[in-house]
Motif scaffolding. Structure first.
Motif, mmCIF file in Angstrom:
data_model
loop_
_atom_site.group_PDB
_atom_site.id
_atom_site.type_symbol
_atom_site.label_atom_id
_atom_site.label_comp_id
_atom_site.label_asym_id
_atom_site.label_seq_id
_atom_site.Cartn_x
_atom_site.Cartn_y
_atom_site.Cartn_z
ATOM 1 N N PRO A 332 19.082 0.229 -22.703
ATOM 2 C CA PRO A 332 17.664 0.070 -23.059
ATOM 3 C C PRO A 332 17.385 0.582 -24.467
ATOM 4 O O PRO A 332 18.118 1.414 -24.997
ATOM 5 C CB PRO A 332 16.949 0.909 -22.006
ATOM 6 C CG PRO A 332 17.953 1.896 -21.542
ATOM 7 C CD PRO A 332 19.287 1.217 -21.634
ATOM 8 N N GLU A 333 16.318 0.081 -25.025
ATOM 9 C CA GLU A 333 15.961 0.463 -26.389
ATOM 10 C C GLU A 333 15.446 1.897 -26.468
ATOM 11 O O GLU A 333 15.528 2.546 -27.502
ATOM 12 C CB GLU A 333 14.900 -0.510 -26.924
ATOM 13 C CG GLU A 333 14.661 -0.417 -28.410
ATOM 14 C CD GLU A 333 13.788 -1.540 -28.933
ATOM 15 O OE1 GLU A 333 12.974 -1.291 -29.840
ATOM 16 O OE2 GLU A 333 13.922 -2.687 -28.424
ATOM 17 N N PHE A 334 14.906 2.415 -25.371
ATOM 18 C CA PHE A 334 14.383 3.773 -25.356
ATOM 19 C C PHE A 334 14.626 4.396 -23.989
ATOM 20 O O PHE A 334 14.836 3.690 -23.000
ATOM 21 C CB PHE A 334 12.879 3.789 -25.663
ATOM 22 C CG PHE A 334 12.035 3.138 -24.603
ATOM 23 C CD1 PHE A 334 11.445 3.880 -23.587
ATOM 24 C CD2 PHE A 334 11.827 1.763 -24.611
ATOM 25 C CE1 PHE A 334 10.675 3.279 -22.605
ATOM 26 C CE2 PHE A 334 11.058 1.152 -23.638
ATOM 27 C CZ PHE A 334 10.476 1.908 -22.632
ATOM 28 N N LYS A 358 6.822 -1.734 -18.418
ATOM 29 C CA LYS A 358 7.937 -1.558 -19.347
ATOM 30 C C LYS A 358 7.628 -2.200 -20.700
ATOM 31 O O LYS A 358 7.981 -1.656 -21.743
ATOM 32 C CB LYS A 358 9.219 -2.142 -18.752
ATOM 33 C CG LYS A 358 9.753 -1.378 -17.559
ATOM 34 C CD LYS A 358 11.035 -1.994 -17.045
ATOM 35 C CE LYS A 358 11.574 -1.217 -15.852
ATOM 36 N NZ LYS A 358 12.821 -1.822 -15.316
ATOM 37 N N LEU A 362 7.549 -0.247 -24.200
ATOM 38 C CA LEU A 362 8.390 -0.694 -25.304
ATOM 39 C C LEU A 362 7.552 -0.936 -26.557
ATOM 40 O O LEU A 362 7.949 -0.555 -27.663
ATOM 41 C CB LEU A 362 9.138 -1.973 -24.909
ATOM 42 C CG LEU A 362 10.058 -2.575 -25.974
ATOM 43 C CD1 LEU A 362 11.122 -1.572 -26.393
ATOM 44 C CD2 LEU A 362 10.707 -3.857 -25.462
ATOM 45 N N GLN A 363 6.384 -1.543 -26.382
ATOM 46 C CA GLN A 363 5.497 -1.776 -27.521
ATOM 47 C C GLN A 363 5.067 -0.457 -28.147
ATOM 48 O O GLN A 363 5.047 -0.312 -29.385
ATOM 49 C CB GLN A 363 4.268 -2.583 -27.060
ATOM 50 C CG GLN A 363 3.314 -2.946 -28.186
ATOM 51 C CD GLN A 363 2.125 -3.727 -27.667
ATOM 52 O OE1 GLN A 363 1.694 -3.550 -26.529
ATOM 53 N NE2 GLN A 363 1.573 -4.598 -28.495
ATOM 54 N N PHE A 365 6.701 2.408 -27.970
ATOM 55 C CA PHE A 365 7.861 3.042 -28.591
ATOM 56 C C PHE A 365 8.146 2.423 -29.957
ATOM 57 O O PHE A 365 8.442 3.136 -30.928
ATOM 58 C CB PHE A 365 9.083 2.882 -27.677
ATOM 59 C CG PHE A 365 10.341 3.452 -28.251
ATOM 60 C CD1 PHE A 365 10.578 4.820 -28.219
ATOM 61 C CD2 PHE A 365 11.295 2.622 -28.837
ATOM 62 C CE1 PHE A 365 11.738 5.349 -28.758
ATOM 63 C CE2 PHE A 365 12.451 3.144 -29.376
ATOM 64 C CZ PHE A 365 12.673 4.515 -29.341
ATOM 65 N N ARG A 366 8.074 1.112 -30.048
ATOM 66 C CA ARG A 366 8.338 0.439 -31.327
ATOM 67 C C ARG A 366 7.293 0.784 -32.372
ATOM 68 O O ARG A 366 7.575 0.816 -33.573
ATOM 69 C CB ARG A 366 8.396 -1.068 -31.112
ATOM 70 C CG ARG A 366 9.650 -1.528 -30.384
ATOM 71 C CD ARG A 366 9.615 -3.009 -30.082
ATOM 72 N NE ARG A 366 10.891 -3.467 -29.523
ATOM 73 C CZ ARG A 366 11.106 -4.703 -29.056
ATOM 74 N NH1 ARG A 366 10.111 -5.594 -29.081
ATOM 75 N NH2 ARG A 366 12.279 -5.035 -28.578
#
Length: 372
Positions: A332-334, A358, A362-363, A365-366
């Motif tokens: 996963p990205e985070f 999720k 994710l949005q 976190f980015r």
């Protein structure tokens, strides 16, 4: 149960779920009383209300034996002397008492399962009705639920079907929960696409020597606390890959709040836990774990570093990588953040209800580089 699943059923009756909701002070305020806390009191009524002119499928999901537990739910509660403890928890009165309450909830659930069987017999449909008893995870105790040890993932799998399955028979070969949907779809004569990755286990019921798979796979992702682990096992060995070894093997939040874990914390601070009982606290964890589940059923001796097991380690490591490739299992990205403190189990500020999706996390976190 999500909306997409609910739409597939003709009738959905949900049990009281207040026992899963914790306050900011880390306490529960259950609204259900007595046997209603089992989540099973409406099962027989549902069977009686079914249309009798067509086949039926029921998914009867109990709340027992989820926490929190109550005293005196049975007229003859389990005695402390009847409790069998695994070696990775300390043998104290407090620990035995908590396990005894867990036993009591299992016994209450067993009573409701018996009532379902009795109702099927009353309706004269029991002999041609497949009843399957399973569980979603292991005990809500330290080193059980949310772990990839057998105590967390090797759950009950009992089938009753008098017209098709000989009673008191055991097939000890590997089977996986992904095989359930495929089996039920085949029995119903339904069509399905390539997303059904399991195998039908019907042949295993007809012949106790039949095997449908050489390996079983499993995974652990975020559950109350951040983590990411995968495993593969054959008939003898299990290989676990810990992708976040910097975290300890923290139990699920309900197990962390338990009297068992609280007693373990006290004994840990006093230096009175054995190495096996310290496994929930030690960090970093091994990146790789290998166990001989036949000769070491509690998975206490990690064989990953022993030269004589190098070929088994290599073989299972490869099988896991191939499975990850087949299932598009990617890093996963985070890291999803912990929702509770790993010592006190009090909710952290990041815990929100309703929980963000999720995609929303994710949005975030980015955009900000963290999850709030």
């Amino acid at each position: 149960m999500g909306k997409a699943m609910k739409s597939r059923f003709d009738v959905v009756k949900e049990a009281d779920t207040s026992g899963f909701i914790v306050s900011k002070q880390g306490k529960f305020e259950e609204s259900a009383k007595g046997d209603a806390k089992s989540g099973a009191t409406e099962w027989v009524r549902a069977l009686r209300e079914r249309p009798t002119n067509k086949p039926f499928f029921f998914w009867l999901a109990a709340l027992d034996p989820h926490r929190p537990y109550d005293q005196n739910i049975l007229n003859d509660p389990t005695g402390l002397e009847d409790v069998k403890l695994p070696p990775y928890v300390p043998d104290t009165p407090e620990v035995r008492a908590d396990y005894a309450l867990y036993y009591d909830e299992i016994r209450r659930l067993d009573r409701f399962v018996g009532m379902v069987i009795a109702e099927l017999k009353r309706q004269k449909v029991d002999k041609n009705t497949l009843v399957m008893f399973i569980s979603d995870n292991g005990r809500p105790m330290p080193r059980d639920k949310t772990t990839l040890y057998d105590s967390g993932v090797r759950t009950p799998w009992i089938v009753r079907w008098p017209d098709k399955v000989k009673p008191n028979t055991v097939n000890s070969n590997l089977v996986s929960s992904v095989d359930i949907a495929r089996t039920f779809m085949d029995l119903a004569g339904a069509k399905y696409g390539e997303t059904f990755v399991g195998n039908s286990f019907m042949s295993m019921l007809e012949d106790t020597e039949v095997s449908i798979r050489s390996y079983a796979f499993g995974e652990k992702n975020w559950h109350d606390f951040s983590d990411r682990c995968r495993y593969v096992r054959d008939e003898r060995f299990k290989y676990i890959r810990n992708f976040y070894p910097h975290y300890p093997n923290t139990p699920s939040a309900d197990a962390l709040r338990s009297p068992v874990f609280r007693k373990m914390q006290v004994l840990r601070d006093a230096g009175k836990l054995s190495p096996a009982q310290m496994s929930c606290f030690i960090k970093p964890r091994p990146v790789e774990e290998l166990y001989d589940v036949v000769n070491d059923p509690y998975e206490l001796v990690n064989l990953a570093g022993r030269p004589e097991y190098a070929e088994d380690l290599k073989r299972l490591r490869l099988q896991l990588k191939l499975w990850q490739k087949r299932t598009h299992d990617q890093e996963p990205e985070f890291e999803a953040p912990d929702e509770f403190d790993r010592e006190t189990c009090l909710p952290l500020p990041v815990r929100h209800r309703p929980r963000a999706s999720k995609a929303q996390m994710l949005q975030q976190f980015r955009k900000t580089g963290r999850i709030k």
